[in-house]
Design a protein around this motif. Structure first.
Motif, mmCIF file in Angstrom:
data_model
loop_
_atom_site.group_PDB
_atom_site.id
_atom_site.type_symbol
_atom_site.label_atom_id
_atom_site.label_comp_id
_atom_site.label_asym_id
_atom_site.label_seq_id
_atom_site.Cartn_x
_atom_site.Cartn_y
_atom_site.Cartn_z
ATOM 1 N N GLY A 1 0.819 -1.295 0.067
ATOM 2 C CA GLY A 1 0.026 0.076 0.144
ATOM 3 C C GLY A 1 1.017 1.315 -0.012
ATOM 4 N N GLN A 2 1.949 1.186 0.744
ATOM 5 C CA GLN A 2 2.958 2.396 1.084
ATOM 6 C C GLN A 2 3.635 2.762 -0.345
ATOM 7 O OE1 GLN A 2 2.836 4.699 3.233
ATOM 8 N NE2 GLN A 2 4.548 5.803 2.575
ATOM 9 N N ALA A 3 3.980 1.348 -1.095
ATOM 10 C CA ALA A 3 4.646 1.725 -2.096
ATOM 11 C C ALA A 3 3.806 2.033 -3.323
ATOM 12 C CB ALA A 3 5.345 0.150 -2.651
ATOM 13 N N LEU A 4 2.620 1.519 -3.243
ATOM 14 C CA LEU A 4 1.815 1.925 -4.438
ATOM 15 C C LEU A 4 1.531 3.521 -4.287
ATOM 16 C CD1 LEU A 4 0.152 0.662 -6.711
ATOM 17 C CD2 LEU A 4 -1.767 0.195 -5.386
ATOM 18 N N ARG A 5 1.023 4.008 -3.114
ATOM 19 C CA ARG A 5 1.088 5.539 -3.055
ATOM 20 C C ARG A 5 2.181 6.075 -3.328
ATOM 21 N NH1 ARG A 5 -1.807 6.329 2.888
ATOM 22 N NH2 ARG A 5 0.353 5.647 3.511
ATOM 23 N N HIS A 6 3.296 5.917 -3.018
ATOM 24 C CA HIS A 6 4.710 6.276 -3.453
ATOM 25 C C HIS A 6 4.804 6.488 -4.948
ATOM 26 C CE1 HIS A 6 9.000 7.522 -3.394
ATOM 27 N NE2 HIS A 6 9.096 6.703 -4.308
ATOM 28 N N VAL A 7 4.462 5.343 -5.649
ATOM 29 C CA VAL A 7 4.237 5.185 -7.246
ATOM 30 C C VAL A 7 3.498 6.375 -7.704
ATOM 31 C CG1 VAL A 7 3.938 3.879 -8.971
ATOM 32 C CG2 VAL A 7 5.320 3.006 -7.365
ATOM 33 N N SER A 8 2.049 6.371 -6.988
ATOM 34 C CA SER A 8 1.107 7.318 -7.652
ATOM 35 C C SER A 8 1.467 8.683 -7.547
ATOM 36 C CB SER A 8 0.048 7.049 -6.776
ATOM 37 O OG SER A 8 -1.095 7.985 -7.029
ATOM 38 N N THR A 9 2.239 8.947 -6.231
ATOM 39 C CA THR A 9 2.555 10.390 -6.153
ATOM 40 C C THR A 9 3.842 10.948 -7.138
ATOM 41 O OG1 THR A 9 2.321 10.453 -3.853
ATOM 42 C CG2 THR A 9 3.783 12.069 -4.435
ATOM 43 N N ARG A 10 4.624 9.897 -7.407
ATOM 44 C CA ARG A 10 5.667 10.099 -8.497
ATOM 45 C C ARG A 10 5.096 10.175 -9.743
ATOM 46 N NH1 ARG A 10 10.820 11.535 -7.380
ATOM 47 N NH2 ARG A 10 11.938 9.893 -6.519
ATOM 48 N N TRP A 11 4.122 9.429 -10.017
ATOM 49 C CA TRP A 11 3.286 9.619 -11.504
ATOM 50 C C TRP A 11 2.729 10.941 -11.560
ATOM 51 C CZ3 TRP A 11 3.070 7.324 -15.881
ATOM 52 C CH2 TRP A 11 2.028 7.505 -16.828
ATOM 53 N N GLU A 12 1.980 11.294 -10.584
ATOM 54 C CA GLU A 12 1.430 12.645 -10.478
ATOM 55 C C GLU A 12 2.239 13.797 -10.883
ATOM 56 O OE1 GLU A 12 -1.972 13.579 -10.707
ATOM 57 O OE2 GLU A 12 -2.387 11.400 -10.664
ATOM 58 N N LYS A 13 3.418 13.554 -10.152
ATOM 59 C CA LYS A 13 4.401 14.881 -10.434
ATOM 60 C C LYS A 13 5.096 14.633 -11.547
ATOM 61 C CE LYS A 13 6.104 15.419 -5.922
ATOM 62 N NZ LYS A 13 7.576 15.263 -4.968
ATOM 63 N N GLN A 14 5.091 13.554 -12.297
ATOM 64 C CA GLN A 14 5.591 13.550 -13.807
ATOM 65 C C GLN A 14 4.705 13.881 -14.761
ATOM 66 O OE1 GLN A 14 8.938 12.913 -14.254
ATOM 67 N NE2 GLN A 14 9.343 12.957 -12.412
ATOM 68 N N LEU A 15 3.598 13.503 -14.269
ATOM 69 C CA LEU A 15 2.358 13.639 -15.480
ATOM 70 C C LEU A 15 2.065 15.236 -15.303
ATOM 71 C CD1 LEU A 15 0.180 12.841 -17.279
ATOM 72 C CD2 LEU A 15 -1.304 12.504 -14.993
ATOM 73 N N GLY A 16 2.225 15.958 -14.093
ATOM 74 C CA GLY A 16 2.106 17.394 -14.291
ATOM 75 C C GLY A 16 3.150 17.972 -15.063
ATOM 76 N N SER A 17 4.305 17.439 -14.803
ATOM 77 C CA SER A 17 5.522 18.138 -15.674
ATOM 78 C C SER A 17 5.178 18.072 -17.088
ATOM 79 C CB SER A 17 6.796 17.338 -15.388
ATOM 80 O OG SER A 17 7.157 17.491 -13.822
ATOM 81 N N VAL A 18 4.782 16.740 -17.669
ATOM 82 C CA VAL A 18 4.312 16.354 -19.205
ATOM 83 C C VAL A 18 3.375 17.607 -19.459
ATOM 84 C CG1 VAL A 18 3.629 15.046 -20.602
ATOM 85 C CG2 VAL A 18 5.569 14.298 -19.111
ATOM 86 N N MET A 19 2.321 17.702 -18.704
ATOM 87 C CA MET A 19 0.997 18.512 -19.184
ATOM 88 C C MET A 19 1.628 20.029 -19.015
ATOM 89 S SD MET A 19 -1.856 16.601 -17.014
ATOM 90 C CE MET A 19 -3.022 17.479 -17.355
ATOM 91 N N ASP A 20 2.449 20.311 -18.238
ATOM 92 C CA ASP A 20 3.003 21.863 -18.114
ATOM 93 C C ASP A 20 3.635 22.108 -19.402
ATOM 94 O OD1 ASP A 20 1.773 22.269 -15.735
ATOM 95 O OD2 ASP A 20 3.320 22.208 -14.555
ATOM 96 N N ALA A 21 4.330 21.020 -19.835
ATOM 97 C CA ALA A 21 5.259 21.188 -20.981
ATOM 98 C C ALA A 21 4.431 21.537 -22.301
ATOM 99 C CB ALA A 21 6.258 20.068 -21.184
ATOM 100 N N CYS A 22 3.321 20.405 -22.376
ATOM 101 C CA CYS A 22 2.357 20.492 -23.607
ATOM 102 C C CYS A 22 1.677 21.857 -23.459
ATOM 103 C CB CYS A 22 1.396 19.386 -23.250
ATOM 104 S SG CYS A 22 1.974 17.722 -23.756
ATOM 105 N N ALA A 23 1.264 22.327 -22.145
ATOM 106 C CA ALA A 23 0.502 23.606 -22.171
ATOM 107 C C ALA A 23 1.333 24.936 -22.737
ATOM 108 C CB ALA A 23 -0.120 24.043 -20.772
ATOM 109 N N LEU A 24 2.462 24.782 -22.252
ATOM 110 C CA LEU A 24 3.444 25.720 -22.823
ATOM 111 C C LEU A 24 4.097 25.685 -24.226
ATOM 112 C CD1 LEU A 24 5.881 27.871 -21.488
ATOM 113 C CD2 LEU A 24 7.285 25.937 -21.491
ATOM 114 N N ILE A 25 3.983 24.657 -24.835
ATOM 115 C CA ILE A 25 4.208 24.330 -26.083
ATOM 116 C C ILE A 25 3.002 24.928 -26.735
ATOM 117 C CG2 ILE A 25 4.547 22.784 -28.066
ATOM 118 C CD1 ILE A 25 6.077 21.107 -26.068
#
Length: 166
Positions: free
Chosen positions: A86-110
């Motif tokens: 459970g803790q590992a899954l939450r850690h992966v989810s948090t990392r995924w959200e951060k990376q997804l946010g970065s990619v989405m920000d880059a798409c919006a910027l472009i």
């Protein structure tokens, strides 16, 4: 050193010296833009629009399909039941959200930058076109080949004829 070797060295030095004096650029086969006289940097409005459109579509798809909110709740449920997963899954989810946010920000910027660039270039085109056309009009007034010597330049309009008073 033999005489022949000395003559050979002098000849090779002279060749190097003469080629150095002749170089004022790369030969055509070594230039990357040899076939394109305008260079290789060309951007057309449809290219900018397509890039911006793809970035916008990718942003929307990521927003709809890549966000995984159920992972956080599953991780919390597993952790509350005592599973280390459970803790590992939450850690992966948090990392995924951060990376997804970065990619989405880059798409919006472009996407936003391509829209801005497209509009800025369109404005530049109008500005340049106006200035070039005004230069052409001004240049026509100074053109020596417009008519025979002593004739009036038609660009200034017809001269009004004055009535003779008498």
């Amino acid at each position: 050193m033999a005489w022949d070797e000395w003559e050979q060295l002098k000849a090779s030095a002279a060749e190097r010296e003469s080629s150095r004096m002749q170089l004022n650029g790369l030969p055509p086969e070594d230039r990357p833009n040899a076939g394109n006289p305008q260079g290789d940097l060309q951007v057309h409005q449809k290219d900018l629009a397509a890039i911006g459109d793809h970035a916008f579509k990718l942003y929307n798809r990521l927003w709809k399909e890549a966000r995984v909110t159920s992972t956080d709740s599953a991780g919390s449920d597993l952790a509350s039941q005592g599973f280390a997963l459970g803790q590992a899954l939450r850690h992966v989810s948090t990392r995924w959200e951060k990376q997804l946010g970065s990619v989405m920000d880059a798409c919006a910027l472009i996407s936003n930058h391509m829209d801005f660039t497209k509009n800025a270039h369109a404005g530049d085109e109008v500005f340049i076109e106006r200035h070039v056309s005004s230069i052409h009009t001004l240049d026509a007034g100074f053109d020596d080949d417009w008519a025979k010597t002593g004739a009036r330049n038609s660009i200034y309009g017809e001269k009004e004829k004055k009535k003779d008073e008498g």
